[in-house]
Write a protein that holds these residues in place. Sequence first.
Motif, PDB file in Angstrom:
ATOM      1  N   SER A   7       1.062  -1.176   0.187  1.00 48.34           N
ATOM      2  CA  SER A   7       0.236  -0.258   0.276  1.00 48.34           C
ATOM      3  C   SER A   7       0.434   1.298  -0.107  1.00 48.34           C
ATOM      4  N   ALA A   8       1.427   1.023   0.704  1.00 47.63           N
ATOM      5  CA  ALA A   8       2.787   2.230   0.961  1.00 47.63           C
ATOM      6  C   ALA A   8       3.734   2.452  -0.265  1.00 47.63           C
ATOM      7  N   ASP A   9       3.934   1.647  -1.797  1.00 41.37           N
ATOM      8  CA  ASP A   9       4.223   2.139  -2.510  1.00 41.37           C
ATOM      9  C   ASP A   9       3.190   2.676  -3.793  1.00 41.37           C
ATOM     10  N   ILE A  10       2.353   2.024  -3.971  1.00 41.91           N
ATOM     11  CA  ILE A  10       1.471   2.527  -4.352  1.00 41.91           C
ATOM     12  C   ILE A  10       1.124   3.595  -3.966  1.00 41.91           C
ATOM     13  N   LEU A  11       0.479   3.958  -3.093  1.00 40.04           N
ATOM     14  CA  LEU A  11       0.304   5.327  -2.642  1.00 40.04           C
ATOM     15  C   LEU A  11       2.099   6.463  -2.451  1.00 40.04           C
ATOM     16  N   ARG A  12       2.846   5.980  -2.584  1.00 36.95           N
ATOM     17  CA  ARG A  12       3.998   6.782  -3.525  1.00 36.95           C
ATOM     18  C   ARG A  12       4.028   7.121  -4.433  1.00 36.95           C
ATOM     19  N   LYS A  13       3.600   5.682  -5.565  1.00 39.47           N
ATOM     20  CA  LYS A  13       3.515   5.899  -6.956  1.00 39.47           C
ATOM     21  C   LYS A  13       2.503   7.027  -7.599  1.00 39.47           C
ATOM     22  N   ASN A  14       0.840   7.267  -6.596  1.00 36.40           N
ATOM     23  CA  ASN A  14       0.194   8.128  -7.157  1.00 36.40           C
ATOM     24  C   ASN A  14       0.199   9.113  -6.721  1.00 36.40           C
ATOM     25  N   LEU A  15       1.062   9.579  -5.927  1.00 36.90           N
ATOM     26  CA  LEU A  15       0.849  10.897  -4.979  1.00 36.90           C
ATOM     27  C   LEU A  15       2.117  11.379  -6.235  1.00 36.90           C
ATOM     28  N   ILE A  16       3.311  10.863  -6.804  1.00 34.47           N
ATOM     29  CA  ILE A  16       4.283  11.489  -7.666  1.00 34.47           C
ATOM     30  C   ILE A  16       2.946  11.776  -8.978  1.00 34.47           C
ATOM     31  N   LEU A  17       2.208  10.317  -9.423  1.00 28.39           N
ATOM     32  CA  LEU A  17       1.660  10.569 -10.940  1.00 28.39           C
ATOM     33  C   LEU A  17       0.469  12.355 -10.638  1.00 28.39           C
ATOM     34  N   LEU A  18       0.086  12.195  -9.018  1.00 26.69           N
ATOM     35  CA  LEU A  18      -0.788  12.831  -9.335  1.00 26.69           C
ATOM     36  C   LEU A  18      -0.587  14.488  -8.858  1.00 26.69           C
TER      37      LEU A  18
END
Length: 76
Positions: A7-18
């Motif tokens: 979940s932490a990896d997904i959140l990190r990637k999504n924050l960067i993408l957003l």
Amino acid sequence: ILAVLSSADILRKNLILLRDRHNITQEQAAAASGLEYKYYQSLEAGRRSQIRLVTLDKLAVAYGLPSAGLLSTELP
């Protein structure tokens, strides 16, 4: 073998993408979320793997998503 992202990896990637989609800086993203810049930076850098739900909610509101959306492997 399929790699399962945390979940932490997904959140990190999504924050960067957003943030890239919104064309804003980390400082602007942090301010919109009501978070300290260094804390937001540590989330994107993957230095924090545990966050409070209230923090997830703040991030989601800043990007106009439901909280669960930040943990989705497919962003809208």
